[in-house]
Motif scaffolding. Sequence first.
Motif, PDB file in Angstrom:
ATOM      1  N   GLY A  11      28.696  60.866  62.204  1.00  0.00           N
ATOM      2  CA  GLY A  11      29.500  60.733  63.427  1.00  0.00           C
ATOM      3  C   GLY A  11      28.872  61.504  64.577  1.00  0.00           C
ATOM      4  O   GLY A  11      28.809  61.015  65.708  1.00  0.00           O
ATOM      5  N   PHE A  27      28.057  59.315  67.780  1.00  0.00           N
ATOM      6  CA  PHE A  27      28.924  59.406  68.960  1.00  0.00           C
ATOM      7  C   PHE A  27      28.407  60.495  69.890  1.00  0.00           C
ATOM      8  O   PHE A  27      28.278  61.648  69.487  1.00  0.00           O
ATOM      9  CB  PHE A  27      30.369  59.707  68.537  1.00  0.00           C
ATOM     10  CG  PHE A  27      30.948  58.679  67.633  1.00  0.00           C
ATOM     11  CD1 PHE A  27      31.035  57.351  68.039  1.00  0.00           C
ATOM     12  CD2 PHE A  27      31.402  59.010  66.362  1.00  0.00           C
ATOM     13  CE1 PHE A  27      31.572  56.379  67.192  1.00  0.00           C
ATOM     14  CE2 PHE A  27      31.936  58.049  65.511  1.00  0.00           C
ATOM     15  CZ  PHE A  27      32.019  56.733  65.927  1.00  0.00           C
ATOM     16  N   SER A  41      32.705  63.601  69.178  1.00  0.00           N
ATOM     17  CA  SER A  41      32.335  62.977  67.900  1.00  0.00           C
ATOM     18  C   SER A  41      33.313  63.311  66.773  1.00  0.00           C
ATOM     19  O   SER A  41      33.532  62.483  65.898  1.00  0.00           O
ATOM     20  CB  SER A  41      30.910  63.354  67.514  1.00  0.00           C
ATOM     21  OG  SER A  41      30.770  64.728  67.468  1.00  0.00           O
ATOM     22  N   LYS A  97      36.377  61.056  67.205  1.00  0.00           N
ATOM     23  CA  LYS A  97      35.999  59.660  66.945  1.00  0.00           C
ATOM     24  C   LYS A  97      35.723  59.442  65.456  1.00  0.00           C
ATOM     25  O   LYS A  97      36.070  58.398  64.908  1.00  0.00           O
ATOM     26  CB  LYS A  97      34.772  59.288  67.776  1.00  0.00           C
ATOM     27  CG  LYS A  97      35.099  59.084  69.250  1.00  0.00           C
ATOM     28  CD  LYS A  97      33.852  58.818  70.049  1.00  0.00           C
ATOM     29  CE  LYS A  97      34.171  58.679  71.522  1.00  0.00           C
ATOM     30  NZ  LYS A  97      32.952  58.636  72.340  1.00  0.00           N
ATOM     31  N   THR A  98      35.107  60.425  64.813  1.00  0.00           N
ATOM     32  CA  THR A  98      34.823  60.278  63.377  1.00  0.00           C
ATOM     33  C   THR A  98      36.132  60.237  62.590  1.00  0.00           C
ATOM     34  O   THR A  98      36.294  59.397  61.691  1.00  0.00           O
ATOM     35  CB  THR A  98      33.956  61.452  62.870  1.00  0.00           C
ATOM     36  OG1 THR A  98      32.813  61.557  63.700  1.00  0.00           O
ATOM     37  CG2 THR A  98      33.509  61.234  61.438  1.00  0.00           C
ATOM     38  N   LEU A 132      39.049  59.259  63.657  1.00  0.00           N
ATOM     39  CA  LEU A 132      39.690  57.963  63.917  1.00  0.00           C
ATOM     40  C   LEU A 132      39.017  56.849  63.125  1.00  0.00           C
ATOM     41  O   LEU A 132      39.675  55.985  62.558  1.00  0.00           O
ATOM     42  CB  LEU A 132      39.651  57.644  65.416  1.00  0.00           C
ATOM     43  CG  LEU A 132      40.571  58.494  66.298  1.00  0.00           C
ATOM     44  CD1 LEU A 132      40.341  58.189  67.772  1.00  0.00           C
ATOM     45  CD2 LEU A 132      42.035  58.253  65.949  1.00  0.00           C
ATOM     46  N   MET A 133      37.687  56.894  63.086  1.00  0.00           N
ATOM     47  CA  MET A 133      36.956  55.878  62.332  1.00  0.00           C
ATOM     48  C   MET A 133      37.289  55.958  60.847  1.00  0.00           C
ATOM     49  O   MET A 133      37.434  54.929  60.183  1.00  0.00           O
ATOM     50  CB  MET A 133      35.436  56.069  62.520  1.00  0.00           C
ATOM     51  CG  MET A 133      34.894  55.520  63.827  1.00  0.00           C
ATOM     52  SD  MET A 133      35.212  53.771  64.057  1.00  0.00           S
ATOM     53  CE  MET A 133      34.209  53.081  62.761  1.00  0.00           C
TER      54      MET A 133
END
Lengths: 265, 280
Positions: free
Chosen positions: A160, A164, A168, A171-172, A174-175
């Motif tokens: 991540g 990103f 990051s 976002k990681t 969430l991913m």
Amino acid sequence: MKLLYLLRKDILESRRGMSIYALTLFLIMLLPNILTMIFSNPSYSDIATYYQSYFISFLFVGGFIITSLSFREDMYGKSTQHNWLMLPASPLEKLSVKVIYSALLYPILLLLFITASSLIIEGLNTMIFGRHYLVLNPVDALYWKLIPIYIVTQSVFLLGAAYFRKASFVKTVLMLNLLGLVIGLITILAGRIIFNNYFDGMSIDSDLIINNFEIRFSSPEAFEGIIAFRVFETIGKVLFWVFLAPFCWVVSYFRVREVQANDAV
Amino acid sequence: MIKLTDVSFNYSKTKLFNELTIDIPGGNIYGLLGMNGAGKTTLLKIISGQLYVKSGEADVLGHNPQKRETGLLEQIFYLPEEFYLPNIELKEYLLINVPFYPNFDKAAFDRYTKSFGLDFSKKLSEFSYGQKKKFLLSFGLASNTSLLILDEPTNGLDIPSKSQFRRTLASAMTDDRTFIISTHQVRDMENLIDPIIILNEGKVVFNNSLNEVTSALTLSVTPAEPKDTECVFKEKVPGGWSALKIRETEDSETNVDLETLFNAVIANPVSLSKIINQGV
């Protein structure tokens, strides 16, 4: 040798940030400890697990956050990216140092730091209050079982961090949630098909929102004897222990190799 | 040394280079000139492997810069216009960076920093912008890399430091090194950069040595405006007109003012290059 030079560079350049992190961690461990000693008596379970819980929290949450910041101050930094790109080391060497730093060095240093801190704090507690929590035992098998789990799971956050450019960690996470949802749905469908003989109905209660979605199987204990279940369990373990971390490292490597000057933020 | 062939590059939809070709042999201090946005910094970043070409080929010291191989990176030192120095002591900076440059010469570094008057006891963060630049210049020169890239190196330097910069750079130059200096401050670079490369509208419109220029052209300053037929370029300067003329055999060689040359090339790149290259 090049790796050692890179590691020394990373450590020296990040020592200010890491010192602040260490000081914060020390204070977080110290303050509740002192307050408990002054105003009450720690419970038996607290005495045994006080430092253990800090180690586990800071290993995973702290480690994931630190890993997520791996490339923020060099590969993706507007002012720092030039130095990163022009540093005479290959992309593989540069990535390897990030892996060594965040996956290996961090948990070991954290374990040593919390052990040393617990010795200092509990030494003071014994002298001042005449009682103390249990100090952290760094050779406890639990920690050496957790560290491999951390190494594998943090590789996802390293990926991540490589992918990103901003935020990051968030976002990681969430991913991963999204991925968890997709895998969960696939698993439900696969389970419905593969374990059809054991399927006994499905219901969605009116208060679905409070997690009352369930699939009922006639005899869950029978799972133990199902070969297919064992196979899936083994596949899952192999994927986690053998493939997950190398996969994340390889994909991170490709990303590091592809980064250009116009990727800086 | 450096060879870019039919290189194309664009930032999103804006095409910057379209089939740009340039050959830069080693052993010179090149001056890279161009208007704002001409692509000087982009070209330097392509050469150093920080940006990838969209098409075409790039060869730098026998390497493809896009691979960013260690063997190439340890032969390049690039001082950008805007740079970052970590908040550590000067000695620590050397400790962590010198091992990456196998030809680094500590004695030369001490010489350069001394000539720039840098104080070793200070932290890098305590240096002014100009002092930081002098420090990095000293490091870059002492690293003895085959290729030294300097982007606007005299920006932020005080007047005595600019002449010190010229002296230091000239003293560090050897036959097996190549310096590329991108600059707008051509007056700071006079008597230092040669040959001159001029970028305009995504193309190399000029790549000649000053010897080639002075062999083909003469520069004169006249009080009266010269006729268009008498010169290839003219511009109003304080005290009259500066004019570039084709040099006749009886004309003696004159120094060419870099600013006038640059303006002449930008005003009429095709004919000027033709005149100079015919004279070669």
